[in-house]
Design a protein around this motif. Structure first.
Motif, PDB file in Angstrom:
ATOM      1  N   GLN A 241       0.857  -1.195   0.000  1.00  0.00           N
ATOM      2  CA  GLN A 241       0.000   0.000   0.000  1.00  0.00           C
ATOM      3  C   GLN A 241       0.887   1.237   0.000  1.00  0.00           C
ATOM      4  O   GLN A 241       1.961   1.229   0.600  1.00  0.00           O
ATOM      5  CB  GLN A 241      -0.882  -0.016   1.255  1.00  0.00           C
ATOM      6  CG  GLN A 241      -1.896   1.110   1.337  1.00  0.00           C
ATOM      7  CD  GLN A 241      -2.752   1.013   2.594  1.00  0.00           C
ATOM      8  OE1 GLN A 241      -2.973  -0.075   3.120  1.00  0.00           O
ATOM      9  NE2 GLN A 241      -3.215   2.144   3.095  1.00  0.00           N
ATOM     10  N   ALA A 242       0.424   2.291  -0.666  1.00  0.00           N
ATOM     11  CA  ALA A 242       1.183   3.552  -0.643  1.00  0.00           C
ATOM     12  C   ALA A 242       0.209   4.717  -0.722  1.00  0.00           C
ATOM     13  O   ALA A 242      -0.937   4.553  -1.146  1.00  0.00           O
ATOM     14  CB  ALA A 242       2.158   3.594  -1.820  1.00  0.00           C
ATOM     15  N   ALA A 259       1.115   6.683  -6.133  1.00  0.00           N
ATOM     16  CA  ALA A 259       0.802   5.652  -5.126  1.00  0.00           C
ATOM     17  C   ALA A 259       0.714   4.273  -5.770  1.00  0.00           C
ATOM     18  O   ALA A 259       1.149   3.268  -5.188  1.00  0.00           O
ATOM     19  CB  ALA A 259      -0.508   5.990  -4.417  1.00  0.00           C
ATOM     20  N   ALA A 260       0.173   4.212  -6.978  1.00  0.00           N
ATOM     21  CA  ALA A 260       0.048   2.918  -7.664  1.00  0.00           C
ATOM     22  C   ALA A 260       1.424   2.399  -8.070  1.00  0.00           C
ATOM     23  O   ALA A 260       1.727   1.214  -7.896  1.00  0.00           O
ATOM     24  CB  ALA A 260      -0.856   3.057  -8.885  1.00  0.00           C
ATOM     25  N   GLY A 372      -7.886   4.462  -3.931  1.00  0.00           N
ATOM     26  CA  GLY A 372      -8.755   5.318  -3.130  1.00  0.00           C
ATOM     27  C   GLY A 372      -8.688   6.747  -3.639  1.00  0.00           C
ATOM     28  O   GLY A 372      -7.595   7.291  -3.836  1.00  0.00           O
ATOM     29  N   GLY A 373      -9.850   7.354  -3.882  1.00  0.00           N
ATOM     30  CA  GLY A 373      -9.905   8.726  -4.397  1.00  0.00           C
ATOM     31  C   GLY A 373      -9.246   8.796  -5.761  1.00  0.00           C
ATOM     32  O   GLY A 373      -9.403   7.912  -6.602  1.00  0.00           O
ATOM     33  N   THR A 374      -8.459   9.868  -5.969  1.00  0.00           N
ATOM     34  CA  THR A 374      -7.714   9.950  -7.236  1.00  0.00           C
ATOM     35  C   THR A 374      -6.314   9.403  -7.065  1.00  0.00           C
ATOM     36  O   THR A 374      -5.388   9.813  -7.746  1.00  0.00           O
ATOM     37  CB  THR A 374      -7.602  11.403  -7.732  1.00  0.00           C
ATOM     38  OG1 THR A 374      -7.755  12.282  -6.626  1.00  0.00           O
ATOM     39  CG2 THR A 374      -8.578  11.702  -8.803  1.00  0.00           C
ATOM     40  N   GLY A 375      -6.148   8.489  -6.117  1.00  0.00           N
ATOM     41  CA  GLY A 375      -4.835   7.870  -5.961  1.00  0.00           C
ATOM     42  C   GLY A 375      -4.098   8.362  -4.729  1.00  0.00           C
ATOM     43  O   GLY A 375      -2.885   8.188  -4.623  1.00  0.00           O
ATOM     44  N   ALA A 376      -4.810   8.959  -3.769  1.00  0.00           N
ATOM     45  CA  ALA A 376      -4.163   9.290  -2.496  1.00  0.00           C
ATOM     46  C   ALA A 376      -3.829   7.995  -1.761  1.00  0.00           C
ATOM     47  O   ALA A 376      -2.920   7.943  -0.938  1.00  0.00           O
ATOM     48  CB  ALA A 376      -5.058  10.183  -1.649  1.00  0.00           C
ATOM     49  N   THR A 377      -4.576   6.926  -2.067  1.00  0.00           N
ATOM     50  CA  THR A 377      -4.238   5.576  -1.578  1.00  0.00           C
ATOM     51  C   THR A 377      -4.243   4.617  -2.761  1.00  0.00           C
ATOM     52  O   THR A 377      -5.099   4.727  -3.638  1.00  0.00           O
ATOM     53  CB  THR A 377      -5.305   5.070  -0.574  1.00  0.00           C
ATOM     54  OG1 THR A 377      -5.305   5.907   0.577  1.00  0.00           O
ATOM     55  CG2 THR A 377      -5.005   3.633  -0.123  1.00  0.00           C
ATOM     56  N   ALA A 379      -3.731   0.244  -2.945  1.00  0.00           N
ATOM     57  CA  ALA A 379      -3.360  -1.029  -2.309  1.00  0.00           C
ATOM     58  C   ALA A 379      -3.350  -2.115  -3.385  1.00  0.00           C
ATOM     59  O   ALA A 379      -4.278  -2.197  -4.204  1.00  0.00           O
ATOM     60  CB  ALA A 379      -4.349  -1.384  -1.208  1.00  0.00           C
ATOM     61  N   ILE A 380      -2.290  -2.898  -3.382  1.00  0.00           N
ATOM     62  CA  ILE A 380      -2.116  -3.939  -4.409  1.00  0.00           C
ATOM     63  C   ILE A 380      -1.854  -5.281  -3.743  1.00  0.00           C
ATOM     64  O   ILE A 380      -1.053  -5.376  -2.807  1.00  0.00           O
ATOM     65  CB  ILE A 380      -0.955  -3.557  -5.355  1.00  0.00           C
ATOM     66  CG1 ILE A 380      -1.362  -2.321  -6.169  1.00  0.00           C
ATOM     67  CG2 ILE A 380      -0.599  -4.721  -6.287  1.00  0.00           C
ATOM     68  CD1 ILE A 380      -0.326  -1.795  -7.113  1.00  0.00           C
TER      69      ILE A 380
END
Ligand SMILES: CC(C)(COP(=O)(O)OP(=O)(O)OC[C@H]1O[C@@H](n2cnc3c(N)ncnc32)[C@H](O)[C@@H]1OP(=O)(O)O)[C@@H](O)C(=O)NCCC(=O)NCCS
Length: 386
Positions: A241-242, A259-260, A372-377, A379-380
């Motif tokens: 996760q980032a 984040a991705a 999450g959102g536009t990439g604030a989170t 998880a892979i």
């Protein structure tokens, strides 16, 4: 390396559910997962439950103990995990960490959302709370609007076309025809996608995921004990996760999600795999542009080449790398808090070769990418066939 496996999975149909409330949807998915693992609710030692906003959608807070109690899981630690549309992938990560820490052996990771209790304007306002209130939501931007910004940036930098976006929708609707739990089990033509009503240019109706209700649950345990519960468990070999800035204005690049890319790098390191080893992925196509960006961030295609890849059919069921065999968020539906675990359930079925007409040819690995959102989170997770 992670030593956790999935031994049970349950999911409601995604779509509009007027006959079930939030807790009933949760219990349907939870009981299916528990039964598949050969357990009863009393055997579950802890539950992590993803949910974005039952407070706004259903006027209900403190949902984790309510859901767990209603499903017959009493006296356990039941915890809500919230990371916007990535809520239940973070619930799964919490469940994995609870097992890896030695605290628990049999844990539920789940997600539930009932969005249709609010009319569309209320849903859009609620979802916008997952953007930056000061700089994005209050000035009036919506989620279709924010992803339209990413689409315009991708088009300007790489020449991505509206046809390529529409092809993502056509492919995912075609896959969902074979998914009995999908919100939309109907194929669409390219022309229909291209001529659908405009939502936020360049994104039309068929570039958007729908407003859905639904729940999904998995039971996870230590890999070395998994066969006790299930003849064909599925291993989870990476969980990463980032985060990133919430506000798009603080980013230097709008054509990729930091984040991705960061979570993907960690996940591949944990699994000791490279993008080329992954035969299929469930990615977060909340809008068609998001799938194209995801396939680039995950290293399946070079930056700027994701649009061309979908145009050439490389992401279809029998393509170079299958993307969203379930129908994705676009056609399977997107009850936001349930989406991350539903992606994992598609991995579970595909890796057990039980996905019917949408089955990818005998995959060894599958990847799930939940934003999450536009990439604030982001998880892979990466799963492996037993
Ligand atoms: C695009 C959107 C605004 C459409 O909502 P709406 O205008 O209220 O649409 P309605 O519910 O009135 O539906 C009208 C028709 O379009 C269909 N429809 C609605 N959304 C659809 C979608 N995303 N894709 C395909 N068809 C859709 C409905 O099934 C209905 O079809 P019917 O007339 O045959 O019954 C809504 O789906 C939306 O906001 N999607 C994005 C959700 C989102 O942001 N999620 C979080 C992502 S991070």
């Amino acid at each position: 390396m992670i030593n956790v496996s999935i031994v049970g999975a349950g999911q409601t149909k995604f779509g509009r559910h007027d006959d079930y409330d939030l807790r009933e949807l949760f219990a349907l998915a939870a009981h299916e997962a528990i039964e598949e693992a050969g357990l009863t609710p009393k055997d579950i030692e802890a539950a992590f439950i993803g949910n974005l906003s039952a407070d706004q959608f259903n006027r209900q807070t403190h949902i984790a103990p309510l859901m767990a109690d209603f499903a017959g899981m009493k006296g356990i630690p039941a915890t809500k995990c919230e990371a916007a549309c990535a809520s239940s992938a973070t619930a799964l990560r919490a469940a994995i960490l609870a097992i890896e820490s030695g605290q628990h052996e049999v844990v539920m990771a789940a997600g539930v959302e009932k969005m249709t209790d609010l009319p569309t304007p209320g849903v859009i306002e609620t979802l916008a709370m997952a953007a930056d209130q000061i700089f994005e939501a209050n000035p009036g931007i919506t989620f279709p609007g924010i992803f339209a910004v990413l689409a315009v940036a991708h088009m300007a930098k790489y020449g991505t076309t509206k046809e390529q976006l529409a092809k993502v929708a056509v492919k995912n609707h075609a896959n969902a025809v074979h998914n009995p739990l999908a919100h939309y089990q109907k194929a669409i033509t390219l022309e229909k996608a291209l001529t659908s009503r405009m939502v936020a240019w360049p994104l039309g109706l068929f570039d958007c995921s729908p407003i859905s209700d639904g729940a999904a649950a998995v039971i996870v345990t230590k890999t070395k004990k998994a066969r006790k519960f299930n003849d064909t468990p599925v291993k989870i070999i990476a969980s990463a996760q980032a985060n990133d800035t919430m506000n798009l204005c603080d980013r230097t690049d709008l054509t990729s999600l930091y984040a991705a890319r960061t979570a993907a790098k960690r996940a591949y390191q944990q699994a000791k795999l490279a993008p080329v080893d992954i035969p299929f992925a469930e990615v977060h196509d909340c809008f068609t542009i998001a799938e194209i960006i995801a396939t680039e961030d995950l290293g399946f295609f070079k930056p700027g080449k994701g649009g061309q890849a979908v145009e050439e059919g490389l992401t279809e069921i029998d393509g170079q790398i299958t993307i969203n065999p379930s129908g994705g968020l676009k056609a399977k539906g997107h009850p936001v808090g349930a989406t991350g675990v539903a992606q994992i359930i598609e991995l579970y079925h595909q890796l057990r070769n039980e996905a019917g007409k949408r089955q990818v040819s005998s995959p060894n690995y599958g990847l799930a990418h939940n934003v999450g959102g536009t990439g604030a989170t982001c998880a892979i997770h990466i799963c492996e066939r037993w």
